[in-house]
Enzyme design. Structure first.
Site, short mmCIF file in Angstrom:
data_model
loop_
_atom_site.label_atom_id
_atom_site.label_comp_id
_atom_site.label_asym_id
_atom_site.label_seq_id
_atom_site.Cartn_x
_atom_site.Cartn_y
_atom_site.Cartn_z
N ASP A 194 58.23 36.75 21.29
CA ASP A 194 59.16 37.12 22.40
C ASP A 194 59.12 36.31 23.55
O ASP A 194 58.06 36.03 24.17
CB ASP A 194 59.17 38.53 22.94
CG ASP A 194 60.20 38.94 24.07
OD1 ASP A 194 61.11 38.34 24.22
OD2 ASP A 194 60.20 40.19 24.31
N SER B 215 61.88 46.88 26.82
CA SER B 215 62.92 45.71 27.41
C SER B 215 63.00 46.50 28.93
O SER B 215 62.25 46.77 29.76
CB SER B 215 64.20 45.74 27.04
OG SER B 215 64.77 44.54 27.23
N HIS C 193 61.28 40.84 20.26
CA HIS C 193 61.43 41.67 21.24
C HIS C 193 61.61 43.05 20.67
O HIS C 193 61.32 43.94 21.44
CB HIS C 193 62.65 41.36 22.02
CG HIS C 193 62.96 41.93 23.24
ND1 HIS C 193 62.42 41.72 24.59
CD2 HIS C 193 63.99 42.81 23.60
CE1 HIS C 193 63.05 42.53 25.25
NE2 HIS C 193 63.97 43.01 25.03
#
Length: 451
Positions: A361, A178, A418
């Site tokens: 994601d 991320s 994610h």
């Protein structure tokens, strides 16, 4: 938390460290009030200073390889950096890649079948200072940009290596996900530049970086959200056009160096995306309700006195999953790109780069990553873009796709979002192990040998 309160608590904690680098080798005993079984204890924990003029320090927790096939002096060392900014790496540890994961249903630990320390040492850092159990002596010392983050990380990593000389020559890989995709690239770039001026004995043995669902080039990635949601059937054409206007506003502000305003616009775009789609989370558009309950149980767990004692943490330190002071300090950095640093790592011809994304994601997934990768100014980009995208299998089962050229590898992992290692633990484990050792499909196109 107000700045005076933050400052008071931080100073009180820092004083307790007595300005001494602490390394806590965990005891084998286990209290009845401690949910940590002794088998789940990290090998080492402690604090690493980030400056010679401050008591600010970065908290670390290290797990040695469970079943290394190499002598420890040659066993790779993975460093994990969480995103946020301001999210503790305990998320990666207890929810994704650590050797033990936690079940909030029974409030117990269980072995992680997809742990990333099966063959490698695994070092988690709470970064930047102020995050998790790390300590900022004052709010003003929290970094505000990637250079500040990298400077602190370099100080912490080199101190860790000096404290434990047996790690000095182990191959190092920096990993995470991320917003950590910016930290990973930035410390990799910083090490690359620092190593140029150091003797062989003083260099950090960085071999590769691994970016999972990374927010690496926000300008390019922000422009892709509407079209991704549209082609997934989550919004209609009118909504797509509305969202595209907000996305362009964020990018235009960034191009005009109005960074905080650009971050505001990016937040607005993502909020609108969430509202338009009605999804429980944009991190995984297949989930019908919000699955991510780790914040509550981690907060309860990590604020237990016995758990803090196990980790070697001062009992007065309050653990929070996401530190809002760190996010505020880094807010103007949210829309800044580190793509040029990826290009430099690839040009070095000494550092390998792995990008991976979970298929589902919407925020930092396959579409977003491909969008910025194809704009890189790197002499190998044409060959990479023309390279075959191969079907990847794990234990005979279809796992995803792999595309690579020389030092750049990109993996799309099916059936995940994610937080890919939590969604597909076995496949994520196979990916990281095979990529590091350059086995199977990950050894077909690279001119690099394992170091």
């Amino acid at each position: 938390m107000t700045e005076p309160t933050f400052f008071f608590i931080s100073i009180a904690i820092s004083i307790s460290f007595c300005f001494i680098i602490q390394t806590h080798v965990l005891a084998s005993s286990n209290s009845n009030n401690n949910p940590f079984p002794k088998e789940a204890h990290p090998t080492k924990t402690g604090y690493l200073p980030v400056s010679t003029t401050s008591s600010s320090a970065m908290f670390y927790y290290f797990y040695e390889a469970q079943n290394s096939t190499l002598p420890l002096s040659q066993t790779p060392l993975l460093i994990w950096l969480q995103g946020g900014p301001g999210t503790s790496s305990m998320l990666g540890n207890l929810y994704e890649v650590g050797p033990w994961t936690f079940s909030e249903k029974s409030f117990t630990f269980r072995p992680n079948s997809g742990a990333w320390n099966r063959l490698f040492g695994l070092l988690f850092l709470d970064n930047p200072i102020g995050t998790g159990f790390s300590v900022a002596a004052s709010q003003n010392e929290i970094p505000t940009d990637q250079n500040g983050v990298a400077k602190h990380l370099f100080a912490a990593i080199t101190t860790f290596l000096k404290l434990h000389p047996e790690f000095k020559h182990r191959p190092i890989y920096i990993s995470g996900e991320s917003y950590g995709g910016k930290y990973i690239v930035s410390i990799g770039y910083y090490i690359l530049k620092e190593n140029e001026g150091l003797s062989d004995s003083g260099r950090v043995n960085l071999v590769g970086v691994t970016i999972g669902n990374g927010a690496t080039d926000p300008e390019t990635q922000t422009l892709t959200h509407a079209i991704t949601a549209y082609h997934a059937g989550l919004i209609n054409d009118k909504q797509k056009e509305e969202l595209e206007k907000i996305q362009m506003e964020a990018v235009t502000l960034a191009q005009n160096l109005k960074w905080s305003e650009a971050a505001d616009a990016q937040t607005k775009a993502l909020t609108n995306l969430q509202e338009m789609t009605g999804l429980a989370t944009c991190y995984d558009y297949t989930r019908k309700d919000h699955p991510y309950h780790y914040k509550d149980w981690m907060t309860e767990l990590l604020n237990m006195a016995e758990v803090k004692k196990t980790l070697g943490v001062n009992e007065s330190l309050v653990w929070v999953y996401h530190n809002s002071d760190v996010r505020a300090a880094m807010y103007a950095d949210l829309m800044k790109s580190v793509k040029f640093k990826v290009e430099e790592l690839l040009r070095s011809n000494s550092i390998r780069v792995l990008l991976y994304q979970g298929q589902w994601d919407l925020l930092d997934g396959p579409v977003q990553v491909e969008a910025w990768v194809k704009t890189m100014e790197w002499e190998g980009i044409v060959e990479y873009l023309n390279a075959e995208r191969k079907i990847w299998k794990v234990n005979g089962e279809f796992a995803g796709y792999v595309q690579q050229w020389k030092s750049l590898t990109n993996v799309v992992v099916l059936g995940g979002g994610h937080f890919l290692p939590a969604d597909q633990p076995i496949n994520a484990q196979a990916m990281i192990e095979d990529w590091i050792f350059q086995r199977g499909i990950f050894g077909n196109s690279s001119s690099f040998g394992f170091m």
